[in-house]
Scaffold this active site. Structure first.
Site, PDB file in Angstrom:
ATOM      1  N   GLU A 153      -3.237   7.546  -4.142  1.00  0.00           N
ATOM      2  CA  GLU A 153      -3.169   6.289  -3.399  1.00  0.00           C
ATOM      3  C   GLU A 153      -3.069   5.102  -4.346  1.00  0.00           C
ATOM      4  OE1 GLU A 153      -5.798   4.828   0.276  1.00  0.00           O
ATOM      5  OE2 GLU A 153      -6.765   4.381  -1.621  1.00  0.00           O
ATOM      6  N   TYR A 170       0.855  -1.188   0.000  1.00  0.00           N
ATOM      7  CA  TYR A 170       0.000   0.000   0.000  1.00  0.00           C
ATOM      8  C   TYR A 170       0.893   1.240   0.000  1.00  0.00           C
ATOM      9  CZ  TYR A 170      -3.058   3.720   1.661  1.00  0.00           C
ATOM     10  OH  TYR A 170      -3.744   4.905   1.768  1.00  0.00           O
TER      11      TYR A 170
END
Ligand code: GDP
Ligand code: MN
Length: 380
Positions: free
Chosen positions: A189, A101
């Site tokens: 993101e 992530y």
């Protein structure tokens, strides 16, 4: 403005962030054409501006043309958390060894940028933060100095990314930071950022929120805006130059000044109601603006009562009162209107309305009284 995944990936491409090859498709036939061109296997991905598409059945692997047809047919039209899928992103399927992530966002209170990196990607970062907070490596970045490759290298080591992924990941993170800053994002993101079995690091998903305050220097954002599905109520309000945000409740709210509008929302909630919107008609609002505001709120079928909360300062209450009457002349208002009028020329304003008052046009002396009345009418 939030981007669709495919737009986010296109945006990433401008900053040399590696993503799988793919293309958009709005029909089953287009999906087949794209898949044939890319080669099998492919992944079909629902393009909706909401997370958790995978879990909702909006991400599917297709090994051949029949599977493309079957999955495209299933995903197109699918309802994912209230978002209907109108477009697919078809991309080459990736083999995944690891899911990470990575994100950048603004750390407003500290006047810094915040990088988040984790070797435990693929799941929602909120879940990781809850269950295993130590698995997230936070990096506070001074916007003046930015993020250099050396710092990025230390960061990927600290986050415990696999050795083979580190150099590529560090380079990618510097690019992502450039995308975030030069590309004027509020959020950039990647979840998951993957490592493939043959040791390639790339962005498998893209979540990008653009900072609308910077739109003046990005004429190219118009193409994103063209596909942006805004609340039709907000489009109408924008055309009329009103500061409006649609909500889900039943009490339509009109106030002058953002502070008073927010307080009005609070008071409506406090007495057991729910707001249908936020609408600030601003300082110095005249009859025209008031009439436009009522028309916008009237167009919302959820609204059961309208609460007009005006504290006249620069705004003159007599002008507001004229606006209310004008709106009543122009359009049939579907809900009762409760007014709390105070401040500059309040006496004159109330006098203008006096002979027009009835069950559907009510004045109350205080904000709290008016809120109670509006909520009881909305709940009736
Ligand atoms: P989201 O659910 O909306 O966040 O959509 P993602 O694009 O993140 O996809 C969800 C999950 O589907 C990922 O975490 C992967 O596990 C899986 N996935 C997506 N694309 C591929 C792919 O090309 N190959 C494999 N093996 N899995 C994929
Ligand atoms: Mn994702």
């Amino acid at each position: 403005m939030d981007l669709f995944e495919y737009q986010g990936k296109q945006y990433f491409g401008r900053f040399d962030i590696p993503t799988p090859v793919g293309d958009i498709a709005d029909t089953v036939a287009e999906a087949v054409a794209v898949a044939d061109r890319i080669g099998y296997p492919v992944v079909l991905k629902a393009q909706v501006k909401v997370g958790g598409r995978g879990k909702a059945g909006g991400v599917k692997l297709a090994n051949n043309v029949d599977e493309v047809r079957e999955h495209a047919d299933f995903i197109l039209g699918l309802d994912i958390k209230g978002h209907i899928v109108r477009r697919l992103w078809v991309e080459e399927a990736s083999s995944i060894a690891k899911e990470y992530y990575a994100s950048f966002t603004l750390d407003r209170p500290n006047k810094m940028h915040l990088g988040m990196l984790s070797a435990e990607g693929g799941v929602e970062i909120e879940v990781v933060a809850e269950e295993n907070p130590d698995a997230i490596a936070f990096l506070s970045i001074d916007p003046v100095t930015g993020l250099d490759l050396e710092s990025a290298r230390r960061w990927v080591a600290q986050a415990n990314l696999d050795e083979v992924a580190r150099e590529q990941a560090a380079t990618l993170l510097v690019s992502l930071y450039r995308c975030y800053t030069e590309g004027d994002c509020d959020l950039a993101e990647i979840n998951p950022l993957i490592l493939t079995p043959d040791n390639v690091v790339k962005a498998l998903d893209a979540k990008v929120t653009l900072d609308e305050n910077a739109s003046f220097r990005h004429p190219e954002w118009d193409e994103f805006r063209a596909t942006d599905t805004i609340d039709p109520r907000e489009i109408m309000a924008r055309e009329k130059g009103l500061n409006y945000i649609g909500l889900d409740g039943t009490v339509g709210i009109i106030a002058n000044g953002a502070g008073l509008a927010m307080s009005t929302l609070d008071v409506v909630n406090q007495v057991g109601g729910t707001a249908a919107n936020f609408l600030d008609i601003g300082g110095g609002a005249n009859a025209d603006v008031m009439a436009a505001a009522l028309e916008v709120i009237n167009a919302d079928p959820k609204v059961k009562a309208i609460f007009v909360n005006i504290f006249g300062g620069i705004t003159r209450v007599d002008e507001v009162a004229k606006g209310v009457l004008e709106a009543l002349n122009r359009v049939t208002i579907n809900s009762p209107i409760v007014l709390r009028l105070d401040g500059t020329n309040a006496v004159e304003g109330r006098a203008i309305l006096a002979e027009h008052l009835n069950d559907a046009l009510i004045t109350e002396p205080t904000m709290l009284d008016a809120a109670r009345r509006a909520v009881s009418l909305a709940n009736a």
